[in-house]
Scaffold this active site. Structure first.
Site, PDB file in Angstrom:
ATOM      1  N   TYR A   1       1.591   5.132  -2.586  1.00 22.22           N
ATOM      2  CA  TYR A   1       1.870   6.539  -2.244  1.00 22.22           C
ATOM      3  C   TYR A   1       3.275   6.932  -2.677  1.00 22.22           C
ATOM      4  CZ  TYR A   1      -2.584   6.159  -0.145  1.00 22.22           C
ATOM      5  OH  TYR A   1      -3.921   5.933   0.004  1.00 22.22           O
TER       6      TYR A   1
ATOM      7  N   HIS B   1       0.806  -1.217   0.000  1.00 23.79           N
ATOM      8  CA  HIS B   1       0.000   0.000   0.000  1.00 23.79           C
ATOM      9  C   HIS B   1       0.841   1.270   0.000  1.00 23.79           C
ATOM     10  CE1 HIS B   1      -3.657   1.988  -0.605  1.00 23.79           C
ATOM     11  NE2 HIS B   1      -3.276   2.884   0.267  1.00 23.79           N
TER      12      HIS B   1
ATOM     13  N   ARG C   1     -10.761 -10.702 -11.651  1.00 26.53           N
ATOM     14  CA  ARG C   1      -9.549 -10.150 -12.242  1.00 26.53           C
ATOM     15  C   ARG C   1      -8.511 -11.255 -12.404  1.00 26.53           C
ATOM     16  NH1 ARG C   1      -6.316  -7.074  -7.319  1.00 26.53           N
ATOM     17  NH2 ARG C   1      -4.796  -6.817  -8.981  1.00 26.53           N
ATOM     18  N   ARG C   2      -7.470 -10.988 -13.158  1.00 26.96           N
ATOM     19  CA  ARG C   2      -6.326 -11.891 -13.319  1.00 26.96           C
ATOM     20  C   ARG C   2      -6.749 -13.318 -13.665  1.00 26.96           C
ATOM     21  NH1 ARG C   2      -2.930 -10.578  -7.874  1.00 26.96           N
ATOM     22  NH2 ARG C   2      -1.628  -9.022  -8.824  1.00 26.96           N
TER      23      ARG C   2
ATOM     24  N   HIS D   1      -9.777   0.415 -10.866  1.00 24.79           N
ATOM     25  CA  HIS D   1      -9.335   1.412  -9.877  1.00 24.79           C
ATOM     26  C   HIS D   1      -7.861   1.760 -10.073  1.00 24.79           C
ATOM     27  CE1 HIS D   1      -8.276   3.243  -6.044  1.00 24.79           C
ATOM     28  NE2 HIS D   1      -7.467   2.231  -5.765  1.00 24.79           N
ATOM     29  N   PHE D   2      -7.026   0.724 -10.215  1.00 24.36           N
ATOM     30  CA  PHE D   2      -5.608   1.107 -10.268  1.00 24.36           C
ATOM     31  C   PHE D   2      -5.178   1.587 -11.653  1.00 24.36           C
ATOM     32  CE2 PHE D   2      -4.821  -3.642 -10.364  1.00 24.36           C
ATOM     33  CZ  PHE D   2      -4.163  -3.715 -11.565  1.00 24.36           C
ATOM     34  N   HIS D   3      -6.007   1.308 -12.666  1.00 24.40           N
ATOM     35  CA  HIS D   3      -5.676   1.938 -13.949  1.00 24.40           C
ATOM     36  C   HIS D   3      -6.035   3.424 -13.928  1.00 24.40           C
ATOM     37  CE1 HIS D   3      -4.834  -2.088 -15.509  1.00 24.40           C
ATOM     38  NE2 HIS D   3      -4.094  -1.442 -16.398  1.00 24.40           N
TER      39      HIS D   3
HETATM   40 FE1  HAS Z   1      -5.965   2.018  -4.150  1.00 23.28          FE
HETATM   41  C1  HAS Z   1      -6.254  -1.419  -4.436  1.00 23.28           C
HETATM   42  C2  HAS Z   1      -7.942   1.974  -1.371  1.00 23.28           C
HETATM   43  C3  HAS Z   1      -5.528   5.424  -3.759  1.00 23.28           C
HETATM   44  C4  HAS Z   1      -3.382   1.943  -6.406  1.00 23.28           C
HETATM   45  N1  HAS Z   1      -5.021   0.538  -5.220  1.00 23.28           N
HETATM   46  C5  HAS Z   1      -5.299  -0.804  -5.208  1.00 23.28           C
HETATM   47  C6  HAS Z   1      -4.417  -1.482  -6.111  1.00 23.28           C
HETATM   48  C7  HAS Z   1      -3.569  -0.533  -6.628  1.00 23.28           C
HETATM   49  C8  HAS Z   1      -3.970   0.734  -6.078  1.00 23.28           C
HETATM   50  C9  HAS Z   1      -2.412  -0.771  -7.587  1.00 23.28           C
HETATM   51  O1  HAS Z   1      -9.018  -0.122   0.591  1.00 23.28           O
HETATM   52  C10 HAS Z   1      -4.476  -2.964  -6.457  1.00 23.28           C
HETATM   53  C11 HAS Z   1      -3.435  -3.789  -5.803  1.00 23.28           C
HETATM   54  C12 HAS Z   1      -3.589  -5.226  -6.268  1.00 23.28           C
HETATM   55  O2  HAS Z   1      -2.989  -5.582  -7.295  1.00 23.28           O
HETATM   56  O3  HAS Z   1      -4.313  -5.973  -5.625  1.00 23.28           O
HETATM   57  N2  HAS Z   1      -6.654   3.419  -2.848  1.00 23.28           N
HETATM   58  C13 HAS Z   1      -7.461   3.205  -1.792  1.00 23.28           C
HETATM   59  C14 HAS Z   1      -7.745   4.460  -1.121  1.00 23.28           C
HETATM   60  C15 HAS Z   1      -7.076   5.444  -1.819  1.00 23.28           C
HETATM   61  C16 HAS Z   1      -6.374   4.778  -2.874  1.00 23.28           C
HETATM   62  C17 HAS Z   1      -8.602   4.658   0.079  1.00 23.28           C
HETATM   63  N3  HAS Z   1      -4.716   3.408  -4.939  1.00 23.28           N
HETATM   64  C18 HAS Z   1      -4.702   4.746  -4.642  1.00 23.28           C
HETATM   65  C19 HAS Z   1      -3.661   5.399  -5.392  1.00 23.28           C
HETATM   66  C20 HAS Z   1      -3.048   4.417  -6.136  1.00 23.28           C
HETATM   67  C21 HAS Z   1      -3.734   3.176  -5.839  1.00 23.28           C
HETATM   68  C22 HAS Z   1      -3.336   6.865  -5.301  1.00 23.28           C
HETATM   69  C23 HAS Z   1      -1.925   4.487  -7.078  1.00 23.28           C
HETATM   70  C24 HAS Z   1      -1.219   5.561  -7.316  1.00 23.28           C
HETATM   71  N4  HAS Z   1      -6.934   0.558  -3.125  1.00 23.28           N
HETATM   72  C25 HAS Z   1      -7.653   0.751  -1.989  1.00 23.28           C
HETATM   73  C26 HAS Z   1      -8.110  -0.562  -1.485  1.00 23.28           C
HETATM   74  C27 HAS Z   1      -7.618  -1.526  -2.350  1.00 23.28           C
HETATM   75  C28 HAS Z   1      -6.889  -0.795  -3.366  1.00 23.28           C
HETATM   76  C29 HAS Z   1      -8.901  -0.841  -0.290  1.00 23.28           C
HETATM   77  C30 HAS Z   1      -7.792  -3.038  -2.246  1.00 23.28           C
HETATM   78  C31 HAS Z   1      -8.939  -3.497  -3.048  1.00 23.28           C
HETATM   79  C32 HAS Z   1      -9.056  -4.999  -2.978  1.00 23.28           C
HETATM   80  O4  HAS Z   1     -10.052  -5.474  -2.415  1.00 23.28           O
HETATM   81  O5  HAS Z   1      -8.177  -5.728  -3.474  1.00 23.28           O
HETATM   82  C33 HAS Z   1      -7.028   6.919  -1.450  1.00 23.28           C
HETATM   83  O6  HAS Z   1      -5.692   7.315  -1.272  1.00 23.28           O
HETATM   84  C34 HAS Z   1      -7.707   7.796  -2.443  1.00 23.28           C
HETATM   85  C35 HAS Z   1      -7.818   9.224  -1.960  1.00 23.28           C
HETATM   86  C36 HAS Z   1      -8.042  10.170  -3.086  1.00 23.28           C
HETATM   87  C37 HAS Z   1      -8.916  11.180  -3.096  1.00 23.28           C
HETATM   88  C38 HAS Z   1      -9.048  12.056  -4.317  1.00 23.28           C
HETATM   89  C39 HAS Z   1      -8.505  13.466  -4.115  1.00 23.28           C
HETATM   90  C40 HAS Z   1      -8.539  14.233  -5.393  1.00 23.28           C
HETATM   91  C41 HAS Z   1      -7.572  15.068  -5.846  1.00 23.28           C
HETATM   92  C42 HAS Z   1      -7.727  15.713  -7.201  1.00 23.28           C
HETATM   93  C43 HAS Z   1      -8.167  17.155  -7.106  1.00 23.28           C
HETATM   94  C44 HAS Z   1      -8.522  17.670  -8.452  1.00 23.28           C
HETATM   95  C45 HAS Z   1      -8.327  18.963  -8.879  1.00 23.28           C
HETATM   96  C46 HAS Z   1      -8.747  19.363 -10.261  1.00 23.28           C
HETATM   97  C47 HAS Z   1      -7.725  19.990  -8.027  1.00 23.28           C
HETATM   98  C48 HAS Z   1      -9.775  11.487  -1.933  1.00 23.28           C
HETATM   99  C49 HAS Z   1      -6.354  15.361  -5.042  1.00 23.28           C
HETATM  100  C50 HAS Z   1     -10.105  19.978 -10.130  1.00 23.28           C
HETATM  101  C51 HAS Z   1     -10.619  20.579 -11.349  1.00 23.28           C
HETATM  102  C52 HAS Z   1     -11.925  20.621 -11.695  1.00 23.28           C
HETATM  103  C53 HAS Z   1     -12.294  21.334 -12.925  1.00 23.28           C
HETATM  104  C54 HAS Z   1     -12.994  19.954 -10.945  1.00 23.28           C
END
Ligand code: HAS
Length: 559
Positions: free
Chosen positions: A238, A234, A450-451, A385-387
């Site tokens: 980050y 995990h 998956r996979r 999700h991860f794509h």
């Molecule tokens: Fe995830 C599975 C939970 C973020 C990558 N994640 C994965 C896997 C990968 C991955 C590779 O809780 C699969 C691993 C595998 O092969 O099994 N993930 C989260 C949570 C977050 C999260 C809570 N993941 C990421 C990020 C990744 C990533 C970042 C890669 C870089 N993830 C999970 C969980 C699994 C999981 C479970 C396991 C699932 C399972 O059952 O197997 C959080 O960090 C996300 C927080 C993000 C936000 C969004 C904030 C938005 C921002 C953009 C602002 C936009 C602007 C533009 C300013 C709250 C900062 C605005 C403009 C306008 C015009 C509107």
């Protein structure tokens, strides 16, 4: 007069140019990263075609083998090399204008160890001796050489981390009492997180996988290996995200002509990542037996804590854009949008990454929501999700960075034509990813695993309903492959672009921002706190896993 002005500009440009001694180090990392991306992209395209039964490859090259190559080369190798190259470039630029001798030497040692590891690992995968996917879960077993290759990559990255720390210390010694520049602070935070989390993967590889694959032990403790992997897995995400955030916080404000909203907020977000991204690995293991629910619950709470720095980042980015827009006369809630430089790839690519991170992050929150996880776990939803996260938010930010980083370190210019090509490549990537990822999310909700190779897939009663989504996924994947080819062409063109000066964009903090508290730079404090959190979250469940290793098993042998 004109001539005099030009000469002054040229002198300024020369003074601001990137130190040539560091160019080859940064470039070596960045080019190897894109080489891995290309190879991983080919494997990605082929795995889709093999899985769909469209082609059969010679030598029996199969789906799982290609999927392993795709995952390892893109998720592990492309990211790690690009990140280290980018961080080294920023350390050189922001701290003294050039790397110290020690940092440069450690950077090269790290590079070669990782490069040898990458070459060895790739050969093992391509010769079908390491078809274990990028998570290399036991009880799948690879050749010992694959695990040795992984160890080389990890140790190499440690060396690179030590190089970054040593340069930071060198600068601090020469700038007594000064706060480090924001970029360098963030680079140190990223590498500190990396040092802490890679301990998990190093232990499982050295203590479990290498002895087991060499036949020195006849069993492996699967639960322990999965737990150690996710202790690393995990924070790994980050480690990918934080350098993208460096670009958002430090580079993007400069590119749009604005200022960093708050230096203190940015540093606090990075400190929170160090604290909360490690003790959360169980959210990948929520459906696994052998971990008491209370520990899963605790780590779900900590997972929700690690969402906070991303929400802070969203706030800071909105504030940066809005402050800039209003300074130009923007009105209304979203009036600032039209003042952003949409035709500048240095902004456009990372911005598309930000935009897509909104639904991608929401998907992560769904994954983490314990009960909802049982709906999506091990389905193609997670692949979707991860794509969206690593392969869109992070990858697009890295692409956008490469468009100015390569010319900045090589002393060439990002011409208007190259800029336009970069925008086209970004749009193609976004379109491909939206097509592919939306169908992955949808078919995941319909239960598609998956996979899973197509032949196995057909055994599922619902498989017929999934086929149209498969086709759409393949279309999306093909569009993405086109984007990779465009990217590679653009990189070659960047390397041959006319000689000249390209700015290394680093923004200043807004005058209105509060002063940054010094405590944020107390690394010892944050490292100690993360150790406490990790011990709290892992000690008891880990001891229980060892204790309940199974009837008659000897945990000290089997793990
Ligand atoms: Fe995830 C599975 C939970 C973020 C990558 N994640 C994965 C896997 C990968 C991955 C590779 O809780 C699969 C691993 C595998 O092969 O099994 N993930 C989260 C949570 C977050 C999260 C809570 N993941 C990421 C990020 C990744 C990533 C970042 C890669 C870089 N993830 C999970 C969980 C699994 C999981 C479970 C396991 C699932 C399972 O059952 O197997 C959080 O960090 C996300 C927080 C993000 C936000 C969004 C904030 C938005 C921002 C953009 C602002 C936009 C602007 C533009 C300013 C709250 C900062 C605005 C403009 C306008 C015009 C509107």
């Amino acid at each position: 007069m004109d001539h005099a002005l030009t000469a002054t500009k040229q002198e300024q440009a020369e003074a601001a140019a990137f130190d040539r001694r560091d160019t080859s180090l940064v470039l070596a990392h960045v080019l190897l990263a894109f080489g891995a991306l290309l190879l991983g992209g080919v494997a990605g395209l082929l795995q889709g075609l093999v899985r769909g039964g469209v082609i059969t490859l010679p030598g029996g090259i199969g789906y799982y083998q290609l999927l392993t190559a795709h995952g390892v080369l893109m998720a592990l190798i492309f990211t790690t090399f690009f990140i280290i190259g980018f961080l080294y470039s920023g350390m050189a630029k922001n701290m003294g204008g050039a790397l110290s001798e020690t940092a440069r030497r450690l950077g090269w040692i790290g590079f070669w160890l990782m490069a040898v590891g990458t070459a060895l690992g790739t050969v093992m995968i391509l010769t079908n001796q390491a078809t274990v996917l990028y998570t290399f879960y036991a009880p799948m077993k690879a050749s010992p050489l694959f695990y040795i290759a992984l160890a080389l990559v990890v140790v190499g990255s440690w060396m690179s981390g030590y190089g970054i720390f040593s340069h930071y210390r060198w600068w601090k010694k020469n700038n007594k009492g000064k706060m480090s520049p924001l970029f360098s602070f963030m680079a140190v935070a990223t590498m500190l997180l990396w040092q802490i989390c890679t301990i998990g993967v190093a232990v499982t590889v050295l203590v479990q996988f290498i002895p087991w694959s060499l036949g020195w032990t006849d069993k492996i403790h699967v639960m322990i290996s999965r737990t150690l992997f996710w202790y690393f897995g995990h924070p790994l995400v980050y480690f990918w995200l934080m350098p993208a955030y460096i670009c958002w916080y430090v580079v993007v404000p400069k590119v749009i002509g604005g200022k960093i909203f708050s230096d203190a907020l940015a540093r606090l977000a990075f400190v929170l990542f160090i604290l909360f991204s490690v003790p959360v690995g169980f959210h990948h293991q929520l459906t696994e037996p052998g971990i008491a629910p209370v520990w899963k619950y605790l780590q779900v709470i900590l997972t929700f804590m690690v969402i906070i720095p991303s929400l802070m980042t969203a706030f800071a980015m909105f504030a940066t854009f809005e402050l800039y827009g209003r300074s130009k006369g923007a009105k209304g809630l979203f009036g600032w949008l039209k003042f952003l430089p949409w035709k500048d790839v240095r902004f456009f690519a990372p911005f598309m990454g930000m935009l897509i991170f909104i639904p991608a992050g929401a998907g992560g929150i769904i994954n983490a929501s314990h009960q909802l996880n049982t709906v999506v776990h091990n389905t193609l939803w997670v692949t979707g999700h991860f794509h969206l996260t690593v392969a869109t938010t992070v990858a697009l930010t890295f692409f956008g960075t490469a468009y100015w980083l390569i010319p900045a370190v090589t002393g060439r210019t990002l011409t208007p034509k190259l800029n336009r090509l970069g925008i086209i490549q970004t749009i193609v990537w976004v379109v491909g990813m939206l097509i592919m990822s939306l169908s992955m999310h949808t078919v995941g909700l319909l239960g598609a695993p998956r996979r899973t190779a197509y032949t196995t897939y057909q055994d599922y009663p619902d498989a017929l309903g999934w086929i149209p989504y498969q086709v759409v996924m393949a279309v999306g994947g093909t569009v993405l492959f086109v984007s990779i080819i465009l990217l590679v062409i653009n990189i070659v063109l960047l390397l041959r672009a006319p000689k000249g000066y390209t700015e290394y964009p680093i923004a200043e903090t807004a005058e209105t921002a509060e002063r940054t508290p010094r405590i944020l730079e107390r690394w010892g404090l944050w490292a100690s706190l993360v150790v406490v959190l990790v011990l709290f979250a892992y000690t008891v469940p880990f001891a229980e896993m060892l204790q309940h290793a199974g009837p008659g098993s000897k945990p000290w042998v089997t793990w």
